[in-house]
Write a protein that holds these residues in place. Structure first.
Motif, short mmCIF file in Angstrom:
data_model
loop_
_atom_site.label_atom_id
_atom_site.label_comp_id
_atom_site.label_asym_id
_atom_site.label_seq_id
_atom_site.Cartn_x
_atom_site.Cartn_y
_atom_site.Cartn_z
N GLU A 244 0.86 -1.20 0.03
CA GLU A 244 -0.01 0.03 0.02
C GLU A 244 0.93 1.09 0.00
OE1 GLU A 244 -3.85 1.93 2.39
OE2 GLU A 244 -2.52 0.20 3.55
N ALA A 245 1.68 1.18 0.71
CA ALA A 245 2.53 2.42 0.89
C ALA A 245 3.60 2.60 -0.43
CB ALA A 245 3.68 2.33 2.24
N VAL A 246 3.99 1.66 -0.96
CA VAL A 246 4.90 1.73 -2.16
C VAL A 246 4.00 2.41 -3.56
CG1 VAL A 246 6.17 0.54 -4.05
CG2 VAL A 246 6.52 0.09 -1.59
N ILE A 247 2.81 1.86 -3.42
CA ILE A 247 1.86 2.23 -4.61
C ILE A 247 1.45 3.84 -4.33
CG2 ILE A 247 -0.52 1.97 -5.44
CD1 ILE A 247 -0.39 -0.95 -4.83
N GLU A 248 1.19 4.10 -2.96
CA GLU A 248 0.90 5.65 -2.78
C GLU A 248 2.02 6.41 -2.92
OE1 GLU A 248 -2.76 4.83 0.39
OE2 GLU A 248 -0.74 5.52 1.06
N ARG A 249 3.15 5.88 -2.76
CA ARG A 249 4.51 6.69 -2.89
C ARG A 249 4.75 6.93 -4.35
NH1 ARG A 249 9.45 3.67 -1.04
NH2 ARG A 249 9.37 2.75 -3.23
N ASP A 250 4.71 5.91 -5.20
CA ASP A 250 5.43 5.79 -6.35
C ASP A 250 4.45 6.09 -7.64
OD1 ASP A 250 7.91 5.31 -4.97
OD2 ASP A 250 7.77 3.21 -5.89
N THR A 251 3.14 5.92 -7.19
CA THR A 251 2.13 6.33 -8.41
C THR A 251 1.07 7.64 -8.12
OG1 THR A 251 0.41 4.89 -7.71
CG2 THR A 251 2.12 3.65 -8.84
N GLY A 252 0.93 7.69 -6.61
CA GLY A 252 0.14 8.61 -6.09
C GLY A 252 -1.27 8.03 -6.18
N ARG A 253 -1.51 6.88 -6.37
CA ARG A 253 -2.78 6.32 -6.18
C ARG A 253 -3.19 6.12 -5.00
NH1 ARG A 253 -6.16 3.54 -10.52
NH2 ARG A 253 -7.59 2.22 -9.55
N GLN A 254 -4.31 6.91 -4.21
CA GLN A 254 -4.33 6.51 -2.87
C GLN A 254 -5.26 5.28 -2.74
OE1 GLN A 254 -2.97 8.51 -0.56
NE2 GLN A 254 -1.84 9.07 -2.16
N ILE A 255 -4.88 4.40 -1.39
CA ILE A 255 -5.88 3.15 -1.19
C ILE A 255 -6.84 3.39 -0.14
CG2 ILE A 255 -5.63 0.95 -0.76
CD1 ILE A 255 -4.18 1.33 -3.39
#
Length: 932
Positions: A263-274
């Motif tokens: 979750e943290a990597v997706i939000e950090r590297d793509t800006g997509r919020q989970i």
């Protein structure tokens, strides 16, 4: 007569073009063919036939096309045919490939080999197949016939019936493929024919032999015929594949650090919020690569087929025949797979280097294109698949004409036995790795992490996980009995009614399957000392270019070392080992069908236009009994199976009408129309009373004995212009309304199912979805056009004598929707919207040459995880054939398959996300044929 249709074909006395196949020879690839005689204008069609002399001529491709046109014209409905020479002078590896040039017919390829037949773009299990009027067993889990088990050399004639009559056995929504083998009285004199061929594959660099012969003779009222074909095939396929979408629920749904870090990597590297990482409706819209594999397949086949026919024919009005078709199809496929499994149960995301939020934005899907993972599961897999199929079919047929009455009857048996033995030697290394899409597939490279490594050059890092084995045995048997009675009429009060026909058919079909699996972990039963201790380096390793014939890997500039399957079998299977069958995987399905039909043929004039009409109705009653170990819920909440097989019954009955009409608007111009209702029964695996588990997908799949058939109401109208030189121009429009399409649907959930890793440790406790095949609600439409042009070019100019073209084009438009749980509208898997074939040829008395190109447009091959449509790209193949007649009885031929070395490719949802790149090479053959 060579063409032995079991259903009446109406005729009209005013027809001036009546071609019949008289005293011919039809042995594919080896011999001469039937003579298509042009009868003079006369009153009674049957009398015309009897007046013709028996003439034996040499077979040519143009002659075979003329004969196919005659069959098409004389057939009561829409149909297309090929005869032996049409097959013989083309390069082909089995019967499926022999059929692919027919209008509306395409094939499904598997590693460069035609395997199954599609008619008018519909899936292969929508096609009904019969040999000598007997529906054919195959040993597969469905109803489709695996055409690769049949050698085309033993086939005499094939007709694809696209509009049924009431007399035709039900079962083909797409169409019915009717195959005929030869009988001795098809010949005007004694025959002995032999051929030999050697074929070379450009990748495997192996020469394969093929041998065929036929012997036939008649003496007085008796005749006998035998034919045999034997062939070996060695084909190598190099591929990068397995690069499918995997939903991010794999990581986001994991407990502890794995889920939170993803979750943290997706939000950090793509800006997509989970919002909620446990919500699959959200996580299924974020996808990454499941696996990237570099794979080499070596497929070796040993195939043989034989026919025998004993015929008693004391007169033209009576014939009693016994026909036998037997064969064997043994395969050994070695697969060597170096793969990186990104979705490892130990791994999660480390860094997202590139992502794509725009290509699939309409569906809200975010694609992670280039990712580093913390603990990719790197796998070296040596897989071995052994298959043995024995096929046999026996039938006795009676044809009798007594005055105005005709009777034909059939007793038959068709059976197949298939045994599959599978083994997978698996070595695994867990380490950080980086996986990404490339221009035509995917690749895995070392991670920037200090723990990363070169996956292709570190055998000491790979630990033995298991030597997995499975064994499966399928028995498929079908018995049939039928009788047809016809009466020619001459009624003063109803002169248009020419004849009536009625009959009955009973079939009894049974399919039984046994399956088992076992894992070896050490040098004795129950010994697991090799697990996580023995490395790949402890076994004999060889470069991949040396294990399989043909040299270096061709899909990429890459080399690696593997354990050969021969070494694995000798080393890891301890003395006395055998894979046991698992009672819980057993099933048997018994199906009994009784059918009654009645139909009539009419002929009359509308003004100056002669019209023929065939109308009838078929009543079908079917009962099913399915046996298996039924899934049950144990008191502790876990899932299990009953202690003994239990059964469940199902039944249905139907009335299926049909109507076929033709009108000769002017000499040679035929208006044809047809309407009917037909069905295709559900696959035997779908109605089997059993449960199978997919541990990696967390789902159970149950059979459904209560399934009903899929029905189609269909109609077609077309114009056919028959030319004096044997040519044909035809166009037709068809529509099918299809009800009860079988789809897999979520029907329940089994909570708290334990899932274990290969080493016996607990992977986790999961809720398993339960899917079952069900009949989908609503109707779907398929409509299309079909165009045919068969033109000898001598009609254009005399200098073009010997030149000609044979072309056809089929285009479909379908409302059939795929099964995507995300609501993504896709065509039905297997349905191609456009197919076309073009053959250009030249021939004279001593020389012939053909160039043929066939093309099938892209289609949905499957739907990954029930969500993401996976497409097979459009595929076109160029084949050539050159023949030189060395003498009147001897011919030399040179043939080539896939001369452009076309690759098989595919993608998920968009071409920028390729899933496979597969090369199977060219195949060149040199053959010699002699007939006496």
């Amino acid at each position: 007569m060579t063409h032995r249709s079991r259903s009446a074909r109406p005729f009209h006395p005013r027809r001036t073009y009546l071609s019949r196949l008289i005293e011919g020879v039809l042995v594919t690839g080896m011999t001469t063919v039937p003579f298509a005689a042009l009868a003079q204008e006369a009153g009674d069609a049957e009398a015309q036939i009897q007046q013709l002399d028996s003439v034996r001529v040499s077979g040519t491709y143009s002659r075979s096309l003329e004969q196919a046109v005659d069959l098409k014209r004389d057939n009561v409905g829409f149909s297309d045919s090929i005869v032996a020479t049409d097959v013989a002078d083309f390069p082909e590896q089995n019967l499926a490939e022999a059929l692919q040039r027919m209008p509306g017919v395409t094939i499904e390829r598997n590693k460069g080999l035609g395997a199954r037949v599609n008619v008018r773009g519909l899936p292969s299990d929508y096609t009904h197949v019969s040999i000598n009027d007997l529906a054919t067993a195959s040993g597969s889990g469905g109803r489709e016939v695996e055409f690769d088990i049949f050698a085309s050399e033993i086939i005499q004639q094939v007709t694809v019936q696209k509009s049924p009559t009431a007399a035709d056995e039900e079962g083909g929504i797409a169409g019915s493929v009717k195959i005929s083998t030869a009988r001795p009285f098809d010949y005007s004199q004694r025959q002995f024919v032999a051929s030999f061929e050697g074929a070379h594959n450009s990748i495997s660099d192996v020469v394969d032999p093929k041998l065929s012969f036929l012997a036939s003779d008649t003496w007085g009222d008796w005749g006998a015929l035998v034919s045999l074909s034997s062939a070996k095939r060695t084909n190598r396929t190099d591929a990068t594949s397995g690069i499918n979408f995997r939903p991010m629920s794999r990581f986001l749904g994991a407990s502890g650090v794995r889920g939170s870090q993803a979750e943290a990597v997706i939000e950090r590297d793509t800006g997509r919020q989970i919002g909620n990482r446990a919500n699959t409706a959200e996580s299924n819209l974020i996808v990454f690569q499941d696996k990237v594999g570099d794979r080499v397949f070596l497929n070796e086949q040993d195939k043989w087929g034989a026919t025998a026919s004993l015929q008693f024919r004391p007169s033209r009005d009576f014939s009693l025949s016994f026909d036998a078709l037997v064969g064997g199809y043994d395969t050994t496929e070695d697969e060597y797979d170096a793969a990186a499994y990104s979705a490892s149960s130990r791994s999660t995301l480390e860094t997202i280097h590139e992502y794509d939020a725009s290509t699939l934005a309409d569906y809200g899907i975010l694609v992670l294109r280039d990712v580093s993972y913390t603990a990719t599961q790197h796998e070296f897999l040596s897989k071995e698949r052994l298959g043995e199929t024995d096929f046999r079919q026996y039938s006795a047929a009676l044809d009798w004409r007594a005055g105005s009455w005709t009777v034909d009857a059939l007793l038959g048996y068709s059976g197949a036995r298939k045994t599959l033995d599978y083994a997978n030697l698996k070595h695994v290394a867990y380490a950080p790795s980086r996986t990404r899409w490339t221009g035509r597939s995917g690749e895995t490279i070392p991670s920037a992490s200090s723990a990363g490594f070169d996956m292709y050059a570190s055998p000491e890092r790979y630990l033995f996980e298991a030597y997995e084995t499975t064994r499966e045995h399928v028995s498929d048997d079908k018995y049939a009995a039928q009788v047809n009675v016809g009466r020619t009429l001459d009624l003063a009060f109803l002169p248009a009614l020419r004849d009536v026909q009625f009959g009955a058919r009973h079939t009894d079909k049974s399919k039984e399957r046994q399956y088992g699996e076992a894992k070896i972990g050490g040098p004795a039963a129950g010994d697991n000392r090799w697990v996580n201790s023995r490395t790949m380096a402890d076994s004999a390793l060889r470069p991949i270019r040396d294990i399989v014939p043909g040299g270096a890997y061709t899909a990429r500039d890459l080399d690696w070392q593997m354990i050969s399957n021969a070494y694995a079998r000798d080393t890891f299977r301890y003395a006395g080992f055998a894979t046991p069958f698992d009672d819980a995987q057993y099933y048997r399905v018994d199906e009994r069908t009784t059918a009654l039909y009645a139909m009539a043929n009419l002929g009359f004039d509308l003004g100056r236009v002669p019209v023929t009409v065939n109308g009838g109705v078929r009543y079908v009653d079917t009962s099913v009994t399915s046996f298996g170990y039924h899934p049950m819920q144990n008191p502790d909440g876990s899932t299990g199976y009953t202690d003994a097989p239990v059964s469940m019954d199902g039944d249905y009955s139907d009335v299926l009408p049909s109507l076929n009409l033709s009108a000769e608007l002017r000499d040679g111009l035929l208006l044809r129309a047809a309407a009917s209702e037909t069905l295709i029964r559900p696959a035997m695996t779908d109605i089997a009373y059993k449960r199978t588990a997919s541990w990696s997908s967390y789902r159970f799949t149950d059979g459904n004995p209560a399934l009903e058939p899929t029905y189609a109401k269909q109609w077609e109208v077309g114009l056919e212009q028959y030319l004096d030189n044997g040519g044909l121009l035809a166009a037709s429009y068809f529509r099918k309304n299809i009800d009860g399409v079988v789809i897999n649907a979520l029907t329940g959930v089994v909570p708290d199912v334990p899932v274990y890793n290969a080493n016996g440790t607990l992977n986790g406790i999961y809720d398993f979805d339960v899917y079952q095949p069900v009949n989908a609600a609503g109707s779907y439409e398929v409509d299309g056009i079909e165009l045919i042009a068969q033109l000898p070019l001598s009609a254009v100019h005399s200098s073009l004598d010997g030149f000609g073209i044979n072309a056809n084009y089929t285009m479909l438009d379908s409302s059939l929707a795929g099964e995507s749980a995300l609501g993504i509208q896709t065509p039905m898997p297997g349905l191609a919207e456009k197919t076309w074939n073009l053959t250009a040829y030249y021939e004279n008395a001593r020389f012939d040459a053909r160039v043929s190109y066939n093309h099938k447009s892209e289609y949905v091959e499957s739907i990954g995880y029930n969500m993401y449509p996976i497409y097979r790209d459009g595929y076109g193949q160029l084949d050539v054939s050159i023949g030189v007649r060395l003498s009147d009885n001897v011919k030399l031929s040179l043939k080539g398959i896939n001369m452009t070395d076309e690759a098989t490719t595919g993608y998920t949802m968009d071409p920028s996300f390729p899933t496979m790149y597969e090369l199977s090479g060219r195949r060149i053959s040199l053959g010699l044929r002699a007939d006496f």
